[in-house]
Design an enzyme around this catalytic site. Structure first.
Site, PDB file in Angstrom:
ATOM      1  N   ARG A  53       0.835  -1.208   0.000  1.00 47.90           N
ATOM      2  CA  ARG A  53       0.000   0.000   0.000  1.00 47.90           C
ATOM      3  C   ARG A  53       0.872   1.261   0.000  1.00 47.90           C
ATOM      4  NH1 ARG A  53      -4.616   0.656   4.509  1.00 47.90           N
ATOM      5  NH2 ARG A  53      -2.814   1.106   5.827  1.00 47.90           N
ATOM      6  N   LYS A 152      -2.554   7.172   1.180  1.00 45.07           N
ATOM      7  CA  LYS A 152      -2.206   7.383   2.586  1.00 45.07           C
ATOM      8  C   LYS A 152      -1.064   8.395   2.622  1.00 45.07           C
ATOM      9  CE  LYS A 152      -2.057   4.706   6.789  1.00 45.07           C
ATOM     10  NZ  LYS A 152      -2.898   5.639   7.516  1.00 45.07           N
ATOM     11  N   GLU A 185     -15.924   7.056   6.302  1.00 45.69           N
ATOM     12  CA  GLU A 185     -15.092   6.324   7.276  1.00 45.69           C
ATOM     13  C   GLU A 185     -14.912   7.201   8.503  1.00 45.69           C
ATOM     14  OE1 GLU A 185     -11.074   5.811   5.742  1.00 45.69           O
ATOM     15  OE2 GLU A 185     -11.044   7.825   4.906  1.00 45.69           O
TER      16      GLU A 185
HETATM   17  N1  PXG Z   1      -8.935   5.215   7.035  1.00 47.53           N
HETATM   18  C1  PXG Z   1      -7.947   6.118   7.167  1.00 47.53           C
HETATM   19  C2  PXG Z   1      -8.118   7.474   6.616  1.00 47.53           C
HETATM   20  C3  PXG Z   1      -6.753   5.752   7.835  1.00 47.53           C
HETATM   21  O1  PXG Z   1      -5.774   6.633   7.949  1.00 47.53           O
HETATM   22  C4  PXG Z   1      -7.695   3.538   8.205  1.00 47.53           C
HETATM   23  C5  PXG Z   1      -8.828   3.961   7.514  1.00 47.53           C
HETATM   24  C6  PXG Z   1      -7.596   2.122   8.653  1.00 47.53           C
HETATM   25  O2  PXG Z   1      -6.688   1.414   7.827  1.00 47.53           O
HETATM   26  P1  PXG Z   1      -5.843   0.163   8.334  1.00 47.53           P
HETATM   27  O3  PXG Z   1      -5.087  -0.241   7.151  1.00 47.53           O
HETATM   28  O4  PXG Z   1      -4.959   0.663   9.451  1.00 47.53           O
HETATM   29  O5  PXG Z   1      -6.815  -0.837   8.801  1.00 47.53           O
HETATM   30  C7  PXG Z   1      -6.638   4.455   8.380  1.00 47.53           C
HETATM   31  C8  PXG Z   1      -5.408   4.041   9.140  1.00 47.53           C
HETATM   32  C9  PXG Z   1      -4.617   6.740  14.469  1.00 47.53           C
HETATM   33  C10 PXG Z   1      -4.188   6.715  13.037  1.00 47.53           C
HETATM   34  O6  PXG Z   1      -4.100   7.575  15.233  1.00 47.53           O
HETATM   35  C11 PXG Z   1      -4.735   5.815  12.146  1.00 47.53           C
HETATM   36  C12 PXG Z   1      -4.334   5.828  10.795  1.00 47.53           C
HETATM   37  C13 PXG Z   1      -3.432   6.754  10.415  1.00 47.53           C
HETATM   38  C14 PXG Z   1      -2.916   7.644  11.302  1.00 47.53           C
HETATM   39  C15 PXG Z   1      -3.270   7.623  12.617  1.00 47.53           C
HETATM   40  O7  PXG Z   1      -5.487   5.946  14.842  1.00 47.53           O
HETATM   41  N2  PXG Z   1      -4.805   5.036   9.854  1.00 47.53           N
END
Ligand code: PXG
Length: 293
Positions: A53, A152, A185
């Site tokens: 990713r 991301k 989301e």
């Molecule tokens: N949506 C967004 C916009 C994200 O940044 C997720 C969904 C979940 O994806 P994963 O692959 O982790 O299941 C993310 C993930 C935090 C934090 O503080 C979380 C994310 C990025 C930065 C901080 O919880 N991302």
């Protein structure tokens, strides 16, 4: 205690000395990409998926990562070994690198690669047992033809602004709507609802990130025979859902008990959410689901 060692461009620095240039375009313009990854008991969970990713995000920004995927994998593992960490929250950052004060990325000859292997601070203490409160923020998810969350990138102001709104209202987490008023989301989580024993989740085509945790949840539903449908979800559909939950690397799986002051289901984690959380726990404890440190 020994100081945490941070990887920057192939070298290790103690946390207090791990610094980058103020001319780095990641800092000046949010020009870069990142991943948040977890290691559980000596195994980096879904490392391959996270690295894939990262490179897809970089490709969308025409950002050349100066390491092969294999070298990047090795660098993550090496950083964890260096810090003797078996459980960790890993932040992998690739920024455009040092340039001048103009935003033109051509002025940045080499991307900066940073690997931080720290511990996670759980946002809401006992959220897994009690569930979290949420609210729709006025801040819409960016459209897909703008700084879309599908990439991301280091540009997270959209999420930060939504989070500020939830904080100001005393609510645990924000929910973000897409341009059509459907649920996209959370600020860093994907969303699922349960209705009549079936799961529903929004498509990523309205600008949500394709979450790796959400993907794992999808695989679990197949295994245990729960129907999962990707569909546009209106606010009404979550207000009236039987259950709802977030998924993300940081949060893992967390039940949602309230949306804009509407109680979801019984207000307690529901049976399907609990079943999926138990199955998710088994997956993260399975060493075949990741890369050994
Ligand atoms: N949506 C967004 C916009 C994200 O940044 C997720 C969904 C979940 O994806 P994963 O692959 O982790 O299941 C993310 C993930 C935090 C934090 O503080 C979380 C994310 C990025 C930065 C901080 O919880 N991302």
């Amino acid at each position: 205690m020994e100081e945490l060692q941070i990887y920057i461009d192939g070298k290790f620095y103690p946390k207090s000395e791990a610094k980058i240039s103020v001319y780095d375009h990641g800092f000046l313009y949010g020009d870069g990409v990142f991943e948040g990854i977890r290691a559980y008991n000596g195994v980096v969970f879904k490392l391959k998926e996270h690295i894939d990713r990262l490179y897809r995000s970089a490709h969308a920004l025409t950002l050349q990562i100066p390491l092969t995927k294999q070298e990047m994998t090795q660098a993550v593992v090496e950083t964890l070994r260096k810090n003797k960490m078996k459980d960790s929250y890993i932040r992998l950052v690739v920024s455009r690198g040092v340039g001048d004060l103009g935003l033109d990325p051509r002025k940045c000859p080499k991307a900066t690669v940073i690997i931080i292997t720290d511990l996670i601070s759980i946002r809401a203490g006992n959220a897994k047992e009690t569930g979290v409160t949420t609210m729709f923020s006025w801040v819409r998810r960016n459209p897909v033809d703008a700084t879309t969350q599908e990439i991301k990138s280091l540009n997270y102001l959209n999420s930060v602004m939504a989070k500020i709104e939830a904080n100001a209202c005393g609510i645990d987490e924000a929910l973000c709507l897409d341009g059509n008023g459907c649920i996209a989301e959370g600020v860093g989580e994907n969303v699922f609802i349960v209705r009549n024993g079936e799961l529903l989740t929004p498509p990523t085509s309205t600008g949500a990130l394709a979450g790796i945790t959400a993907e794992v949840v999808g695989q679990i539903t197949q295994k245990i025979g729960i129907k999962l449908t990707v569909a546009n979800l209106t606010p009404f559909m979550i207000f009236t859902a039987d259950e709802a939950f977030f998924t993300g690397t940081a949060m893992e799986m967390v039940p949602i008990r309230e949306v804009n002051k509407r109680q979801i289901g019984t207000g307690k984690p529901g049976p399907i959410t609990k079943k999926l959380m138990a199955e998710f726990q088994k997956v993260i404890e399975d060493p075949s689901q990741g890369t050994k440190i």
